[in-house]
Scaffold this motif. Structure first.
Motif, PDB file in Angstrom:
ATOM      1  N   ARG A  45       9.080  -4.274 -10.559  1.00 33.14           N
ATOM      2  CA  ARG A  45       9.844  -4.258  -9.355  1.00 33.14           C
ATOM      3  C   ARG A  45       9.495  -2.738  -8.656  1.00 33.14           C
ATOM      4  NH1 ARG A  45      16.063  -4.640  -9.265  1.00 33.14           N
ATOM      5  NH2 ARG A  45      15.695  -2.751 -10.920  1.00 33.14           N
ATOM      6  N   ARG A  46       9.319  -3.013  -7.644  1.00 31.08           N
ATOM      7  CA  ARG A  46       9.056  -1.362  -6.693  1.00 31.08           C
ATOM      8  C   ARG A  46      10.981  -1.327  -5.926  1.00 31.08           C
ATOM      9  NH1 ARG A  46       5.401  -0.375  -2.048  1.00 31.08           N
ATOM     10  NH2 ARG A  46       5.636   2.165  -1.411  1.00 31.08           N
ATOM     11  N   LEU A  47      11.314   0.210  -6.559  1.00 30.78           N
ATOM     12  CA  LEU A  47      12.096   0.337  -6.790  1.00 30.78           C
ATOM     13  C   LEU A  47      12.716   1.224  -5.101  1.00 30.78           C
ATOM     14  CD1 LEU A  47      13.100   3.019  -9.348  1.00 30.78           C
ATOM     15  CD2 LEU A  47      13.725  -0.544  -9.392  1.00 30.78           C
ATOM     16  N   SER A  82       0.594  -1.312   0.022  1.00 24.78           N
ATOM     17  CA  SER A  82      -0.033  -0.274   0.231  1.00 24.78           C
ATOM     18  C   SER A  82       1.631   1.155  -0.032  1.00 24.78           C
ATOM     19  CB  SER A  82      -1.048  -0.350   1.493  1.00 24.78           C
ATOM     20  OG  SER A  82      -0.093  -0.140   2.345  1.00 24.78           O
ATOM     21  N   GLY A  83       0.088   2.656  -0.325  1.00 28.45           N
ATOM     22  CA  GLY A  83       1.301   3.843  -0.263  1.00 28.45           C
ATOM     23  C   GLY A  83       1.462   3.984  -2.026  1.00 28.45           C
ATOM     24  N   SER A  84       2.378   5.416  -1.923  1.00 30.65           N
ATOM     25  CA  SER A  84       3.067   5.416  -3.206  1.00 30.65           C
ATOM     26  C   SER A  84       4.055   4.827  -2.982  1.00 30.65           C
ATOM     27  CB  SER A  84       2.706   6.932  -3.978  1.00 30.65           C
ATOM     28  OG  SER A  84       3.450   7.310  -3.057  1.00 30.65           O
ATOM     29  N   GLY A  85       4.720   4.452  -4.311  1.00 29.48           N
ATOM     30  CA  GLY A  85       6.047   4.337  -4.394  1.00 29.48           C
ATOM     31  C   GLY A  85       6.373   4.803  -5.979  1.00 29.48           C
ATOM     32  N   ASP A  86       7.888   3.769  -6.067  1.00 29.67           N
ATOM     33  CA  ASP A  86       8.545   3.722  -7.635  1.00 29.67           C
ATOM     34  C   ASP A  86       8.782   2.317  -8.151  1.00 29.67           C
ATOM     35  OD1 ASP A  86       9.067   6.763  -6.604  1.00 29.67           O
ATOM     36  OD2 ASP A  86      10.913   6.876  -6.089  1.00 29.67           O
ATOM     37  N   PHE A  87       8.087   2.721  -9.112  1.00 34.50           N
ATOM     38  CA  PHE A  87       8.235   0.735  -9.902  1.00 34.50           C
ATOM     39  C   PHE A  87       8.872   1.158 -11.085  1.00 34.50           C
ATOM     40  CE2 PHE A  87       4.689   1.216  -6.944  1.00 34.50           C
ATOM     41  CZ  PHE A  87       4.883  -0.332  -6.467  1.00 34.50           C
ATOM     42  N   GLU A  88       9.813   0.069 -11.832  1.00 32.87           N
ATOM     43  CA  GLU A  88      10.332  -0.680 -12.650  1.00 32.87           C
ATOM     44  C   GLU A  88       8.969  -1.104 -13.610  1.00 32.87           C
ATOM     45  OE1 GLU A  88      14.777  -0.471 -13.439  1.00 32.87           O
ATOM     46  OE2 GLU A  88      13.790  -3.015 -13.022  1.00 32.87           O
ATOM     47  N   ILE A  89       8.775  -1.046 -14.404  1.00 29.59           N
ATOM     48  CA  ILE A  89       8.342  -2.165 -15.005  1.00 29.59           C
ATOM     49  C   ILE A  89       8.761  -2.501 -16.743  1.00 29.59           C
ATOM     50  CG2 ILE A  89       5.606  -2.532 -16.099  1.00 29.59           C
ATOM     51  CD1 ILE A  89       4.731  -0.057 -14.060  1.00 29.59           C
TER      52      ILE A  89
END
Length: 83
Positions: free
Chosen positions: A80-82, A17-24
């Motif tokens: 991936r969550r960075l 939950s919450g916000s995050g930085d992601f690599e797709i």
């Protein structure tokens, strides 16, 4: 998918939950027409894949991006969550 577990139904990953930085990562080099569908993301072309970077994505935004990837017929390789 790296960093995500299957949900109870096994159809959706469990995303923190919450916000995050992601690599797709998606297979292949996505053309300009498809890249325009991801205007809120940074797009990097690699030799055999396209990498999408999203900053401050919350769960609904991430699922929306994954739905667009599926609707466009792109093959999802990794999320991936960075740190």
């Amino acid at each position: 998918m790296d960093g995500a577990r299957s949900g109870p139904a096994g159809d959706r990953p469990v995303v923190p939950s919450g916000s995050g930085d992601f690599e797709i990562r998606v297979r292949g080099r996505v053309g300009e027409r498809f890249r325009s569908a991801f205007g809120e993301l940074t797009v990097r072309l690699r030799p055999a894949e396209t990498v999408l970077y999203g900053v401050g994505l919350d769960q609904p935004a991430l699922y929306g991006i994954l739905d667009r990837i599926q609707a466009l017929g792109l093959e999802l390789l990794e999320v991936r969550r960075l740190p």
